[in-house]
Design a protein around this motif. Structure first.
Motif, PDB file in Angstrom:
ATOM      1  N   ASN A   1       5.372   2.929 -12.034  1.00 52.46           N
ATOM      2  CA  ASN A   1       4.377   3.160 -10.998  1.00 52.46           C
ATOM      3  C   ASN A   1       5.021   2.894  -9.641  1.00 52.46           C
ATOM      4  O   ASN A   1       5.508   1.779  -9.393  1.00 52.46           O
ATOM      5  CB  ASN A   1       3.166   2.243 -11.174  1.00 52.46           C
ATOM      6  CG  ASN A   1       2.160   2.798 -12.162  1.00 52.46           C
ATOM      7  OD1 ASN A   1       2.436   3.795 -12.831  1.00 52.46           O
ATOM      8  ND2 ASN A   1       0.999   2.155 -12.255  1.00 52.46           N
ATOM      9  N   VAL A   2       5.036   3.892  -8.795  1.00 54.42           N
ATOM     10  CA  VAL A   2       5.537   3.731  -7.429  1.00 54.42           C
ATOM     11  C   VAL A   2       4.324   3.602  -6.517  1.00 54.42           C
ATOM     12  O   VAL A   2       3.586   4.572  -6.306  1.00 54.42           O
ATOM     13  CB  VAL A   2       6.404   4.925  -6.993  1.00 54.42           C
ATOM     14  CG1 VAL A   2       6.895   4.719  -5.570  1.00 54.42           C
ATOM     15  CG2 VAL A   2       7.585   5.110  -7.943  1.00 54.42           C
ATOM     16  N   ASN A   3       4.099   2.398  -6.019  1.00 53.79           N
ATOM     17  CA  ASN A   3       2.982   2.170  -5.104  1.00 53.79           C
ATOM     18  C   ASN A   3       3.393   2.583  -3.703  1.00 53.79           C
ATOM     19  O   ASN A   3       4.446   2.170  -3.206  1.00 53.79           O
ATOM     20  CB  ASN A   3       2.578   0.693  -5.122  1.00 53.79           C
ATOM     21  CG  ASN A   3       2.198   0.213  -6.512  1.00 53.79           C
ATOM     22  OD1 ASN A   3       1.438   0.879  -7.213  1.00 53.79           O
ATOM     23  ND2 ASN A   3       2.726  -0.933  -6.924  1.00 53.79           N
TER      24      ASN A   3
ATOM     25  N   THR B   1       7.347  -1.350 -11.751  1.00 55.67           N
ATOM     26  CA  THR B   1       6.712  -0.900 -10.505  1.00 55.67           C
ATOM     27  C   THR B   1       7.723  -0.920  -9.370  1.00 55.67           C
ATOM     28  O   THR B   1       8.699  -1.689  -9.397  1.00 55.67           O
ATOM     29  CB  THR B   1       5.514  -1.784 -10.121  1.00 55.67           C
ATOM     30  OG1 THR B   1       5.969  -3.139  -9.940  1.00 55.67           O
ATOM     31  CG2 THR B   1       4.433  -1.738 -11.182  1.00 55.67           C
ATOM     32  N   ARG B   2       7.479  -0.044  -8.402  1.00 54.30           N
ATOM     33  CA  ARG B   2       8.264  -0.020  -7.175  1.00 54.30           C
ATOM     34  C   ARG B   2       7.301   0.173  -6.021  1.00 54.30           C
ATOM     35  O   ARG B   2       6.185   0.690  -6.190  1.00 54.30           O
ATOM     36  CB  ARG B   2       9.301   1.108  -7.193  1.00 54.30           C
ATOM     37  CG  ARG B   2      10.420   0.893  -8.187  1.00 54.30           C
ATOM     38  CD  ARG B   2      11.558   1.867  -7.962  1.00 54.30           C
ATOM     39  NE  ARG B   2      12.149   1.712  -6.637  1.00 54.30           N
ATOM     40  CZ  ARG B   2      13.296   2.279  -6.266  1.00 54.30           C
ATOM     41  NH1 ARG B   2      13.976   3.048  -7.115  1.00 54.30           N
ATOM     42  NH2 ARG B   2      13.776   2.094  -5.060  1.00 54.30           N
ATOM     43  N   ASP B   3       7.735  -0.184  -4.846  1.00 53.30           N
ATOM     44  CA  ASP B   3       6.901  -0.036  -3.653  1.00 53.30           C
ATOM     45  C   ASP B   3       7.641   0.784  -2.598  1.00 53.30           C
ATOM     46  O   ASP B   3       8.870   0.706  -2.473  1.00 53.30           O
ATOM     47  CB  ASP B   3       6.548  -1.405  -3.062  1.00 53.30           C
ATOM     48  CG  ASP B   3       5.702  -2.248  -4.006  1.00 53.30           C
ATOM     49  OD1 ASP B   3       4.691  -1.726  -4.501  1.00 53.30           O
ATOM     50  OD2 ASP B   3       6.067  -3.415  -4.254  1.00 53.30           O
ATOM     51  N   ALA B   4       6.881   1.581  -1.864  1.00 55.20           N
ATOM     52  CA  ALA B   4       7.425   2.366  -0.758  1.00 55.20           C
ATOM     53  C   ALA B   4       6.296   2.654   0.215  1.00 55.20           C
ATOM     54  O   ALA B   4       5.113   2.636  -0.159  1.00 55.20           O
ATOM     55  CB  ALA B   4       8.035   3.662  -1.267  1.00 55.20           C
ATOM     56  N   ASP B   5       6.665   2.887   1.450  1.00 54.89           N
ATOM     57  CA  ASP B   5       5.643   3.329   2.406  1.00 54.89           C
ATOM     58  C   ASP B   5       5.280   4.791   2.146  1.00 54.89           C
ATOM     59  O   ASP B   5       4.113   5.156   2.133  1.00 54.89           O
ATOM     60  CB  ASP B   5       6.148   3.142   3.840  1.00 54.89           C
ATOM     61  CG  ASP B   5       6.241   1.673   4.219  1.00 54.89           C
ATOM     62  OD1 ASP B   5       5.204   1.002   4.191  1.00 54.89           O
ATOM     63  OD2 ASP B   5       7.349   1.214   4.529  1.00 54.89           O
ATOM     64  N   ILE B   6       6.294   5.609   1.952  1.00 57.31           N
ATOM     65  CA  ILE B   6       6.099   7.034   1.654  1.00 57.31           C
ATOM     66  C   ILE B   6       6.886   7.378   0.410  1.00 57.31           C
ATOM     67  O   ILE B   6       8.066   7.034   0.297  1.00 57.31           O
ATOM     68  CB  ILE B   6       6.571   7.915   2.834  1.00 57.31           C
ATOM     69  CG1 ILE B   6       5.623   7.761   4.029  1.00 57.31           C
ATOM     70  CG2 ILE B   6       6.686   9.381   2.416  1.00 57.31           C
ATOM     71  CD1 ILE B   6       6.090   8.510   5.275  1.00 57.31           C
ATOM     72  N   VAL B   7       6.230   8.043  -0.538  1.00 54.68           N
ATOM     73  CA  VAL B   7       6.936   8.558  -1.705  1.00 54.68           C
ATOM     74  C   VAL B   7       6.889  10.081  -1.649  1.00 54.68           C
ATOM     75  O   VAL B   7       5.832  10.678  -1.432  1.00 54.68           O
ATOM     76  CB  VAL B   7       6.361   8.031  -3.035  1.00 54.68           C
ATOM     77  CG1 VAL B   7       4.917   8.444  -3.234  1.00 54.68           C
ATOM     78  CG2 VAL B   7       7.225   8.517  -4.205  1.00 54.68           C
ATOM     79  N   ILE B   8       8.052  10.706  -1.795  1.00 56.12           N
ATOM     80  CA  ILE B   8       8.183  12.159  -1.754  1.00 56.12           C
ATOM     81  C   ILE B   8       8.562  12.639  -3.146  1.00 56.12           C
ATOM     82  O   ILE B   8       9.561  12.194  -3.719  1.00 56.12           O
ATOM     83  CB  ILE B   8       9.254  12.585  -0.729  1.00 56.12           C
ATOM     84  CG1 ILE B   8       8.841  12.142   0.677  1.00 56.12           C
ATOM     85  CG2 ILE B   8       9.494  14.094  -0.789  1.00 56.12           C
ATOM     86  CD1 ILE B   8       9.924  12.324   1.723  1.00 56.12           C
ATOM     87  N   VAL B   9       7.755  13.520  -3.697  1.00 53.56           N
ATOM     88  CA  VAL B   9       7.992  14.051  -5.036  1.00 53.56           C
ATOM     89  C   VAL B   9       8.733  15.381  -4.896  1.00 53.56           C
ATOM     90  O   VAL B   9       8.160  16.377  -4.474  1.00 53.56           O
ATOM     91  CB  VAL B   9       6.681  14.254  -5.803  1.00 53.56           C
ATOM     92  CG1 VAL B   9       6.967  14.699  -7.236  1.00 53.56           C
ATOM     93  CG2 VAL B   9       5.849  12.977  -5.784  1.00 53.56           C
TER      94      VAL B   9
END
Length: 542
Positions: free
Chosen positions: A233-235, A60-68
């Motif tokens: 999983n990128v939260n 898992t990873r965490d980010a405020d904003i994930v851009i695909v």
């Protein structure tokens, strides 16, 4: 000049015969059209019609904003979010590196009211551009979203400057009446943006195709991607999808364009994954679909899938001469393809499986020593030829022989024999009718500009038919959004935390392509910024 120009030195035959994994990398290959995910997922799709569920993550990873996606929209969104103090911004992409995208390959982009344009004496304004685009689209797009994106076009160029990407104003190639296209003077702009964005704190995760958007209580809360053997999983608090369309998805292209074969000139990564995952998350598809057509010259799937390395006899498709459908009948005003290949002219070719340019041997041979443009009197109405087709055909004999060997150039002693050779059964009658109109100086069928009425049957010892497929640099169209690029569900309600930008945004682009060079790249960049601003506001309210 069209902004999406790729220089992949790749033939269709080599592509089909070679290893897809070797071309794309192991992670990227999984997303290519026709390359299946795990067998059990395929079985579930076949048995139930349902999309496979997310897998158990191994990390898992965490980010405020994930851009695909790391193309034009993704990079500009990352810039805008980082500048706005969004916190942690992670770009997750199928691409293998910063140069592996259409964004890196494009040669120009649309803008207005820039310092360079003002210096050139151009007075065309943001309001002028918006009015042109919205009227051209007949208000089929989200008018507020288009308005905001057009307003951001001038400052897009400022961002390129900040990232160290130099631009220069290009000419009015299509007689639009104004200057707007800013060409890029260097290569590998993706590297410039990677370095600049990394300095702003943005992180990139390459070779990691996203397979699902993670949803919780109707909200987008991250994505699932696969990197090698890892399922990650990128939260995240907000998700932006901008993966470049679906031009490399042959199955989807066939569904959209029927029996017409569209040769892909764009990235092999653009397989429609972005639209799929947004619809899976509850989004709906907008009804508008279109193509960023190849405006350099014709293409044929039997020949080199490239632009600047293409056989120069591909140019003949855009010369405004006699074009026929596979039955040997005219199907369009050929001047449209000569002067408006991005939109009206290119769109007309999509009605046919393929199309043919018919020339006499005398006319073809004349191109060995002088450009066709000069041979027909350098008509002022054909502005694009003055910059694109103003030289004799290079390596004439070798390239003509190659065109015949590859099977897209046909030669016969008479038009009747040419018709029999190619299956263009109506060709003799078509040429007879056409030459009568040429002699009269008026195209009574499609009203083509008289400057392009040149005779076919001229006593030559032979006649040629050159076969072409429509070709494109990108698709546009996909999920419906609101004015903030927030994805909408079937009830036209925003899906919290889920945004769509770039050519995937179905509410921004019209069909055919806007009559403005560089539209796809300019509006993609701007829509990324619109989405980023909305995501930052969304984070503040969360």
């Amino acid at each position: 000049m069209n902004e999406n120009i790729t220089t992949l030195k790749l033939t269709r035959r080599n592509f089909l015969a070679g290893s897809v994994a070797a071309l794309l990398g192991a992670a990227g290959a999984a997303g290519l059209a026709g390359c299946a995910p795990a067998a059990k997922d395929d079985e579930k799709l076949a048995d139930t019609g349902e999309a496979p569920a997310p897998k158990e993550p191994t990390a898992t990873r965490d980010a405020d904003i994930v851009i695909v996606g790391s193309g034009a929209a993704g990079c500009f969104a990352a810039y805008e979010a980082a500048k706005a103090g969004a916190g942690s911004v992670l770009v997750v992409t199928k691409s293998g590196n910063a140069t592996d995208s259409n964004f890196n390959e494009i040669t120009g982009t649309a803008s207005v009211e820039t310092a360079a344009l003002k210096e050139a004496g151009e007075t065309y304004t943001v309001d002028d551009m918006y009015e042109r685009m919205i009227n051209y689209a007949h208000w089929t797009v989200n008018a507020r979203l288009l308005r905001e994106c057009v307003s951001l076009l001038p400052s897009n160029i400022d961002i390129f400057d900040e990232m160290g990407v130099e631009t220069m104003v290009l000419g009015d190639r299509y007689n639009f009446g104004f200057l707007n296209v800013h060409g890029f003077t260097g290569k590998n702009k993706g590297v410039n943006f990677e370095e600049g964005l990394t300095a702003l704190g943005v992180e990139f995760l390459y070779d990691a195709p996203v397979t699902h958007i993670l949803m919780e209580d109707g909200r987008a809360v991250g994505v699932q991607c696969e990197s090698g053997k890892d399922v990650i999983n990128v939260n995240a608090k907000a998700v932006l999808v901008c993966t470049g369309g679906y031009l490399a998805n042959e199955e989807k292209m066939a569904a959209e364009y029927g029996g017409c074969k569209v040769v892909s000139m764009g990235s092999l990564n653009n397989t429609g994954d972005g639209e799929r995952i947004v619809l899976e998350a509850g989004g709906v598809a907008e009804r508008i679909r279109g193509l960023g057509m190849n405006d350099i010259y014709g293409m044929n799937e039997k020949s080199t899938i490239s632009v600047f390395d293409a056989n120069p006899f591909m140019q003949l498709a855009f010369y405004g001469g006699l074009l026929t459908d596979p039955a040997g009948k005219r199907f369009m005003n050929e001047y449209m393809l000569a002067q408006e290949p991005m939109n009206g002219g290119g769109e007309a070719t999509l009605h046919e499986k393929c199309y043919y340019a018919i020339f006499s041997e005398n006319t073809v041979n004349a191109m060995k020593d002088a450009p066709y443009y000069q041979n027909i009197g350098a008509p002022a109405v054909w502005t694009s030829a003055a910059t694109m087709f103003n030289a004799p055909l290079a390596d004439f004999d070798a390239n003509l022989a190659e065109a015949q060997e590859e099977g897209w150039c046909f030669k016969a002693a008479t038009l009747a024999e040419l018709a029999e050779l190619t299956g263009l059964t109506a060709l003799p009658e078509t040429v007879a009718e056409y030459d009568q109109m040429v002699a009269a100086g008026a195209d009574t069928l499609f009203l083509k500009d008289p400057a392009f009425l040149q005779p076919i049957e001229d006593g030559s010892a032979a006649y040629y038919a050159f076969e072409y497929n429509p070709s494109a640099f990108n698709t546009f169209g996909g999920p419906r959004t609101d004015e903030n690029c927030c994805a909408l569900d079937a009830n036209s309600d925003p899906i919290p935390g889920l945004y769509v930008a770039g050519v995937e945004n179905g509410s921004l682009f019209c069909s055919p392509y806007y009559a403005v060079g560089g539209s796809c790249s300019g509006l993609s960049q701007a829509s990324g910024r619109v989405a980023a601003r909305a995501m930052v506001d969304y984070l503040k309210q969360a």
